[in-house]
Design a protein around this motif. Sequence first.
Motif, mmCIF file in Angstrom:
data_model
loop_
_atom_site.group_PDB
_atom_site.id
_atom_site.type_symbol
_atom_site.label_atom_id
_atom_site.label_comp_id
_atom_site.label_asym_id
_atom_site.label_seq_id
_atom_site.Cartn_x
_atom_site.Cartn_y
_atom_site.Cartn_z
ATOM 1 N N ALA A 59 0.822 -1.218 0.000
ATOM 2 C CA ALA A 59 0.000 0.000 0.000
ATOM 3 C C ALA A 59 0.853 1.264 0.000
ATOM 4 O O ALA A 59 0.500 2.263 -0.612
ATOM 5 C CB ALA A 59 -0.931 -0.025 1.208
ATOM 6 N N GLY A 60 2.003 1.212 0.673
ATOM 7 C CA GLY A 60 2.846 2.392 0.767
ATOM 8 C C GLY A 60 3.633 2.702 -0.493
ATOM 9 O O GLY A 60 4.267 3.756 -0.592
ATOM 10 N N ARG A 61 3.601 1.806 -1.462
ATOM 11 C CA ARG A 61 4.416 2.018 -2.652
ATOM 12 C C ARG A 61 3.599 2.446 -3.874
ATOM 13 O O ARG A 61 4.055 2.354 -5.011
ATOM 14 C CB ARG A 61 5.203 0.747 -2.970
ATOM 15 N N ALA A 62 2.377 2.897 -3.620
ATOM 16 C CA ALA A 62 1.477 3.224 -4.729
ATOM 17 C C ALA A 62 2.087 4.232 -5.703
ATOM 18 O O ALA A 62 2.052 4.028 -6.921
ATOM 19 C CB ALA A 62 0.153 3.751 -4.181
ATOM 20 N N ALA A 63 2.656 5.310 -5.167
ATOM 21 C CA ALA A 63 3.170 6.374 -6.034
ATOM 22 C C ALA A 63 4.304 5.857 -6.917
ATOM 23 O O ALA A 63 4.330 6.101 -8.128
ATOM 24 C CB ALA A 63 3.639 7.552 -5.187
ATOM 25 N N ALA A 64 5.207 5.113 -6.308
ATOM 26 C CA ALA A 64 6.340 4.583 -7.063
ATOM 27 C C ALA A 64 5.855 3.616 -8.133
ATOM 28 O O ALA A 64 6.346 3.618 -9.273
ATOM 29 C CB ALA A 64 7.315 3.885 -6.112
ATOM 30 N N PHE A 65 4.869 2.818 -7.771
ATOM 31 C CA PHE A 65 4.351 1.837 -8.723
ATOM 32 C C PHE A 65 3.684 2.523 -9.909
ATOM 33 O O PHE A 65 3.910 2.175 -11.062
ATOM 34 C CB PHE A 65 3.360 0.900 -8.025
ATOM 35 N N ARG A 66 2.890 3.541 -9.611
ATOM 36 C CA ARG A 66 2.227 4.272 -10.689
ATOM 37 C C ARG A 66 3.246 4.919 -11.615
ATOM 38 O O ARG A 66 3.040 4.983 -12.833
ATOM 39 C CB ARG A 66 1.297 5.330 -10.108
ATOM 40 N N ALA A 67 4.314 5.398 -11.019
ATOM 41 C CA ALA A 67 5.351 6.036 -11.838
ATOM 42 C C ALA A 67 5.963 5.025 -12.804
ATOM 43 O O ALA A 67 6.192 5.326 -13.980
ATOM 44 C CB ALA A 67 6.418 6.650 -10.928
ATOM 45 N N VAL A 68 6.206 3.831 -12.304
ATOM 46 C CA VAL A 68 6.770 2.783 -13.163
ATOM 47 C C VAL A 68 5.801 2.462 -14.301
ATOM 48 O O VAL A 68 6.199 2.363 -15.468
ATOM 49 C CB VAL A 68 7.065 1.503 -12.339
ATOM 50 N N VAL A 69 4.533 2.338 -13.952
ATOM 51 C CA VAL A 69 3.534 2.018 -14.977
ATOM 52 C C VAL A 69 3.482 3.122 -16.031
ATOM 53 O O VAL A 69 3.472 2.862 -17.237
ATOM 54 C CB VAL A 69 2.136 1.815 -14.346
#
Lengths: 267, 84
Positions: free
Chosen positions: A231-241
């Motif tokens: 849950a805490g990595r949402a921003a980083a994950f979205r950036a990768v996507v």
Amino acid sequence: MSATLTYVYCLVRSARRPSIAGVPPGLPLSEPVRLVEVPDAAPARRTAPKAKTPAARTWLVVSTVPQAAYAEEVLEQEMQRLEWIGERALAHEAVVEHFLRADAVLPMQLFTLFMTDERAAAHVTRDRRRIDRILSKIAGQVEWGLRLTLGAEAQAAPARRARVASGADYLARKRDVRDAVRDRMKKARLDATRIYRTIAAEATAAERRTDIDRTVPGSRVVLDAAFLVPAGRAAAFRAVVRRQTGPLTRAGVAAALTGPWPPYNFI
Amino acid sequence: MARTPSRTPASQVLDDEGETSLLDVIDNALNKGIVLNGDLTLALAQVDLVYARLSLLLCAADRVMPNEDDDIIARHSDRRARRR
């Protein structure tokens, strides 16, 4: 026979009692959403002299609904109306999403109903081992969905250039379009697979939901995938996507990232 | 009470695909939630019926992606098979 039923939205695992302030209203005709704590399976643990960290507790998120509105016969009939189901699926989902910040949330299947709160809790207790196993897997994680679709524009683009002067031209053009579509789909699928692998490496778990080989001819969906992400990595994950899908979007592939979802695909 | 439900509440969509969200919500809630075997559970036949209707609707309106229905039904059958 009771005049009301207990509707269960989800199961929540948390060290502290989850807040229900601002929780959505729940299913149509239901009373306000409330919590039912499920007692721990082994009461012996409570007497044990350890408990340094507060043990996680389990709650069912429920609401009371009139039996007349959700009786078996009613469901049987109303399930034929997609609007009826859709309205309730959204209401169900909204309540589940309210608890996404808890340590773990297990969404129930739509229309999980019990005669009483006690019976609902008893069912969880009986199924405790399976539920605990799933909970430990999804604790602290949410799901993101990614779907890539080759746009109709991009698919048909080459056809526009050709001029039609005769029947033979027409047939040749048809063939060219068909070949071009095939090539574009092939390339888009290769790109999708590469992207999926890259993004999956950033996730705790990943599932590619569409088996491309089985997809019927003519489908423009080149990727339908779900990712389990802390849950805490949402921003980083979205950036990768975004970084991964950017070049494809410019080539006419529509990318839809949805979430955060309860971890539906990983339970 | 609002007559028409709002779209997926907290789930945001980066590049919107319109109707798909509602279908995803139905697909998820109906097909992937934990089955607790409540006092009142959906008969599998009912769930199948919903999928049949879902596909009809999609074919008629063509408002999602073509063949999305086949995709959903394939996934649904798969999952059912795995559960057994």
